[in-house]
Design a protein around this motif. Structure first.
Motif, PDB file in Angstrom:
ATOM      1  N   LEU A   4       0.990  -1.047  -0.014  1.00 44.11           N
ATOM      2  CA  LEU A   4      -0.309  -0.034   0.240  1.00 44.11           C
ATOM      3  C   LEU A   4       0.634   1.591   0.210  1.00 44.11           C
ATOM      4  CD1 LEU A   4      -2.673  -0.953   2.712  1.00 44.11           C
ATOM      5  CD2 LEU A   4      -3.100  -0.835   0.237  1.00 44.11           C
ATOM      6  N   ARG A   5       2.798   1.289   0.105  1.00 40.81           N
ATOM      7  CA  ARG A   5       2.888   2.295   0.059  1.00 40.81           C
ATOM      8  C   ARG A   5       2.795   3.601  -0.634  1.00 40.81           C
ATOM      9  NH1 ARG A   5       4.784  -0.928  -3.484  1.00 40.81           N
ATOM     10  NH2 ARG A   5       6.291  -0.299  -4.945  1.00 40.81           N
ATOM     11  N   GLU A   6       2.829   3.477  -1.574  1.00 43.75           N
ATOM     12  CA  GLU A   6       1.409   4.479  -1.722  1.00 43.75           C
ATOM     13  C   GLU A   6       0.407   5.165  -1.952  1.00 43.75           C
ATOM     14  OE1 GLU A   6       3.232   6.115  -5.444  1.00 43.75           O
ATOM     15  OE2 GLU A   6       4.981   5.086  -4.689  1.00 43.75           O
ATOM     16  N   ASN A   7      -0.334   4.717  -1.216  1.00 45.94           N
ATOM     17  CA  ASN A   7      -1.128   5.154  -0.340  1.00 45.94           C
ATOM     18  C   ASN A   7      -1.537   6.057   0.529  1.00 45.94           C
ATOM     19  OD1 ASN A   7      -2.989   3.918  -2.895  1.00 45.94           O
ATOM     20  ND2 ASN A   7      -3.610   2.189  -2.100  1.00 45.94           N
ATOM     21  N   ILE A   8      -0.338   5.168   1.738  1.00 45.11           N
ATOM     22  CA  ILE A   8       0.005   5.321   2.519  1.00 45.11           C
ATOM     23  C   ILE A   8       0.387   7.247   2.443  1.00 45.11           C
ATOM     24  CG2 ILE A   8       1.301   5.165   5.144  1.00 45.11           C
ATOM     25  CD1 ILE A   8       1.693   2.448   4.521  1.00 45.11           C
ATOM     26  N   PRO A  53      -4.332  25.893  14.333  1.00 45.39           N
ATOM     27  CA  PRO A  53      -4.025  27.438  13.853  1.00 45.39           C
ATOM     28  C   PRO A  53      -2.700  27.267  12.928  1.00 45.39           C
ATOM     29  CG  PRO A  53      -3.196  26.785  15.962  1.00 45.39           C
ATOM     30  CD  PRO A  53      -4.102  25.523  15.537  1.00 45.39           C
ATOM     31  N   THR A  54      -1.574  26.198  12.764  1.00 49.66           N
ATOM     32  CA  THR A  54      -0.888  25.641  12.058  1.00 49.66           C
ATOM     33  C   THR A  54      -0.790  25.191  10.523  1.00 49.66           C
ATOM     34  OG1 THR A  54       0.517  25.211  14.510  1.00 49.66           O
ATOM     35  CG2 THR A  54       1.506  25.708  12.761  1.00 49.66           C
ATOM     36  N   TRP A  55      -1.360  24.374  10.443  1.00 48.17           N
ATOM     37  CA  TRP A  55      -1.733  23.400   9.116  1.00 48.17           C
ATOM     38  C   TRP A  55      -2.557  24.541   8.176  1.00 48.17           C
ATOM     39  CZ3 TRP A  55      -1.163  17.662  11.489  1.00 48.17           C
ATOM     40  CH2 TRP A  55      -0.387  17.718  11.425  1.00 48.17           C
ATOM     41  N   GLY A  56      -3.872  24.460   9.312  1.00 46.79           N
ATOM     42  CA  GLY A  56      -4.703  24.918   9.187  1.00 46.79           C
ATOM     43  C   GLY A  56      -5.851  24.015   8.881  1.00 46.79           C
ATOM     44  N   ALA A  57      -6.007  22.353   9.571  1.00 46.32           N
ATOM     45  CA  ALA A  57      -6.831  21.605   9.617  1.00 46.32           C
ATOM     46  C   ALA A  57      -6.743  21.097  10.847  1.00 46.32           C
ATOM     47  CB  ALA A  57      -6.319  20.847   8.669  1.00 46.32           C
ATOM     48  N   TRP A  58      -8.138  20.394  11.999  1.00 49.17           N
ATOM     49  CA  TRP A  58      -8.353  20.519  12.698  1.00 49.17           C
ATOM     50  C   TRP A  58      -7.054  18.537  13.231  1.00 49.17           C
ATOM     51  CZ3 TRP A  58      -9.165  22.960  16.954  1.00 49.17           C
ATOM     52  CH2 TRP A  58     -10.198  24.058  16.830  1.00 49.17           C
ATOM     53  N   TRP A  59      -7.753  17.755  11.832  1.00 54.44           N
ATOM     54  CA  TRP A  59      -7.045  16.222  11.286  1.00 54.44           C
ATOM     55  C   TRP A  59      -7.093  16.170   9.437  1.00 54.44           C
ATOM     56  CZ3 TRP A  59      -6.774  12.904  15.363  1.00 54.44           C
ATOM     57  CH2 TRP A  59      -6.616  11.214  14.691  1.00 54.44           C
ATOM     58  N   VAL A  60      -5.791  15.551  10.307  1.00 53.56           N
ATOM     59  CA  VAL A  60      -5.066  14.982   8.573  1.00 53.56           C
ATOM     60  C   VAL A  60      -5.141  13.307   8.474  1.00 53.56           C
ATOM     61  CG1 VAL A  60      -4.118  15.341   6.674  1.00 53.56           C
ATOM     62  CG2 VAL A  60      -4.836  17.545   8.092  1.00 53.56           C
ATOM     63  N   TRP A  61      -5.548  12.568   7.746  1.00 53.85           N
ATOM     64  CA  TRP A  61      -5.424  11.641   7.565  1.00 53.85           C
ATOM     65  C   TRP A  61      -4.310  11.544   6.967  1.00 53.85           C
ATOM     66  CZ3 TRP A  61      -8.006   8.269  10.813  1.00 53.85           C
ATOM     67  CH2 TRP A  61      -9.612   8.961  10.611  1.00 53.85           C
ATOM     68  N   ASP A  62      -2.725  12.117   7.735  1.00 51.23           N
ATOM     69  CA  ASP A  62      -1.376  11.215   6.749  1.00 51.23           C
ATOM     70  C   ASP A  62      -1.136  10.140   7.909  1.00 51.23           C
ATOM     71  OD1 ASP A  62      -0.572  12.139   9.851  1.00 51.23           O
ATOM     72  OD2 ASP A  62       1.586  13.277   8.336  1.00 51.23           O
ATOM     73  N   ALA A  63      -0.269   9.823   7.904  1.00 52.09           N
ATOM     74  CA  ALA A  63       0.565   8.363   8.369  1.00 52.09           C
ATOM     75  C   ALA A  63       1.105   8.782  10.101  1.00 52.09           C
ATOM     76  CB  ALA A  63       2.354   7.794   7.718  1.00 52.09           C
TER      77      ALA A  63
END
Lengths: 146, 246
Positions: A30-34, B117-127
């Motif tokens: 899934l590396r591209e989707n992460i 305030p910093t990114w502009g979003a409360w929640w982001v689905w990042d890793a």
């Protein structure tokens, strides 16, 4: 070590190795989707889909920000120092948005290669320092310039 | 060393020795936490880009680090319980879970408050953010799994296995910002090279981190001691302790 305990230790190590292997393979697949966003170089290579909602991220090219006087529309160029991506966005930018700083934009890549952003997030780096230190650094950088 | 390890297996001995450590640990942790918080929140200089909003690192970074450290503690205790069937390891594993869950929750909330305030979003689905959310679910899962079993011996074994399986998440959290493109910035405190934070800001942060680790140990000991009394309530030494007889 007692043979029963050695066997249990073996089972414990097996659990950890098995879980690690499973998750490792899954995240490899899934590396591209992460990845949260595409850098401009991958968009230039044509890896990003056109017309789909994606995220693009990189540095705002210094001197590239153009604001339209009668609307909230902003145009700027995002770069990863390998390729450049023009971005158009209508709305209020976050406080930390600035030229030379990181951003992650959500939007759609159009046929003509312009990224129509619906949301722009500022990406902050891991450096922290007091303002005086930054001023001192700027001053010494200016002095070093011929 | 081995005799210490064997003695540690005795709840009675642990109860006595932890009672001696506890006041010291409590004083040290509260003093360090107060010192780090006052220094960080009032006296450390503001950041050149974020101004004063960066000060949430003095809460966010220690809670996130101890949330991960607490998980490793729980998983190691689970492994010791599985291999040596040590009662105290089981108690330690179970008592670490709610504390870790609370810290993870705090890390997520403070990160969210800073992200707006910093990114502009409360929640982001990042890793990074998603893997920390998984950590929270793992903690909650361990608590729920234990409660769902009628047979507590089987429950403890299942919890130990779950916490060991979840251990794989810890390196993912740590390196998520390096392996994938994420919105979250990479680590500021580095073990292999110089930290990218000015020393006037870093020192109070390190004190807060050590303070919160001590606080985690304090709360874990308090929780474990009450758990031991609960489990051993039918034994002679606990009865003597309760009635004050010698």
């Amino acid at each position: 070590m007692h043979p029963v305990r050695r066997q249990r230790l073996f089972i414990v190590l097996l659990i950890i190795a098995g879980a690690g292997l499973a998750v490792g393979l899954a995240s490899y697949a899934l590396r591209e989707n992460i990845n949260l966003f595409y850098p401009p170089a991958e968009i230039a290579e044509g890896k990003a889909p056109v017309g789909k909602r994606i995220r693009a991220g990189g540095m705002v090219l210094a001197g590239s920000v153009q604001r339209q006087p009668e609307s909230l529309t902003v145009r700027f160029v995002v770069t990863d120092y390998q390729a450049e991506l023009p971005v158009e966005y209508t709305g209020i930018l976050p406080d930390l948005f600035a030229e030379g700083e990181g951003v992650v934009a959500t939007g759609v890549l159009t046929e003509d290669g312009v990224f129509q952003a619906s949301e722009v997030l500022a990406k902050h780096d891991e450096t922290y320092m007091p303002p005086e230190v930054q001023h001192a650094l700027d001053r010494s950088a200016e002095q070093a310039r011929p | 060393m081995w005799s210490f390890f064997h003695k540690l297996g005795s709840p009675r001995w642990f109860y006595r020795i932890s009672g001696q450590w506890l006041p010291w640990l409590m004083v040290i942790s509260l003093a360090l936490l107060a010192w780090g918080a006052i220094w960080g929140l009032l006296f450390a200089p503001p950041d050149f880009r974020q101004g004063n909003s960066y000060r949430i690192v003095y809460i966010h970074v220690p809670t996130s680090m101890v949330a991960m450290g607490g998980y490793v503690t729980m998983a190691v205790a689970g492994a010791i319980f599985l291999i040596w069937r040590m009662k105290l390891a089981e108690v330690a594993m179970r008592c670490a879970a709610p504390i870790g869950a609370a810290l993870t929750f705090l890390a997520l909330v403070t990160g969210s408050l800073w992200g707006k305030p910093t990114w502009g979003a409360w929640w982001v689905w990042d890793a990074r953010i998603t893997s920390v959310l998984v950590l929270f679910f793992l903690y909650v899962g361990v608590i729920a799994l234990y409660e769902s079993f009628e047979n507590k011996q089987a429950a403890a074994k299942a919890c130990a296995v779950l916490s060991l399986v979840g251990l794989v998440n810890i390196p993912i959290i740590y390196w998520s910002v390096e392996w994938w493109y994420s919105l979250h910035q990479p680590a500021t405190i580095k073990f292999t090279s110089e930290s990218t934070m000015h020393s006037s800001m870093l020192r109070p942060l390190l004190i807060s981190i050590i303070g919160l680790y001590c606080f985690f140990a304090t709360v874990l000991l308090i929780h474990m001691r009450s758990e031991i009394l609960q489990r051993e309530r039918t034994t002679k030494w606990v009865r003597e302790l309760a009635t004050g007889e010698k």
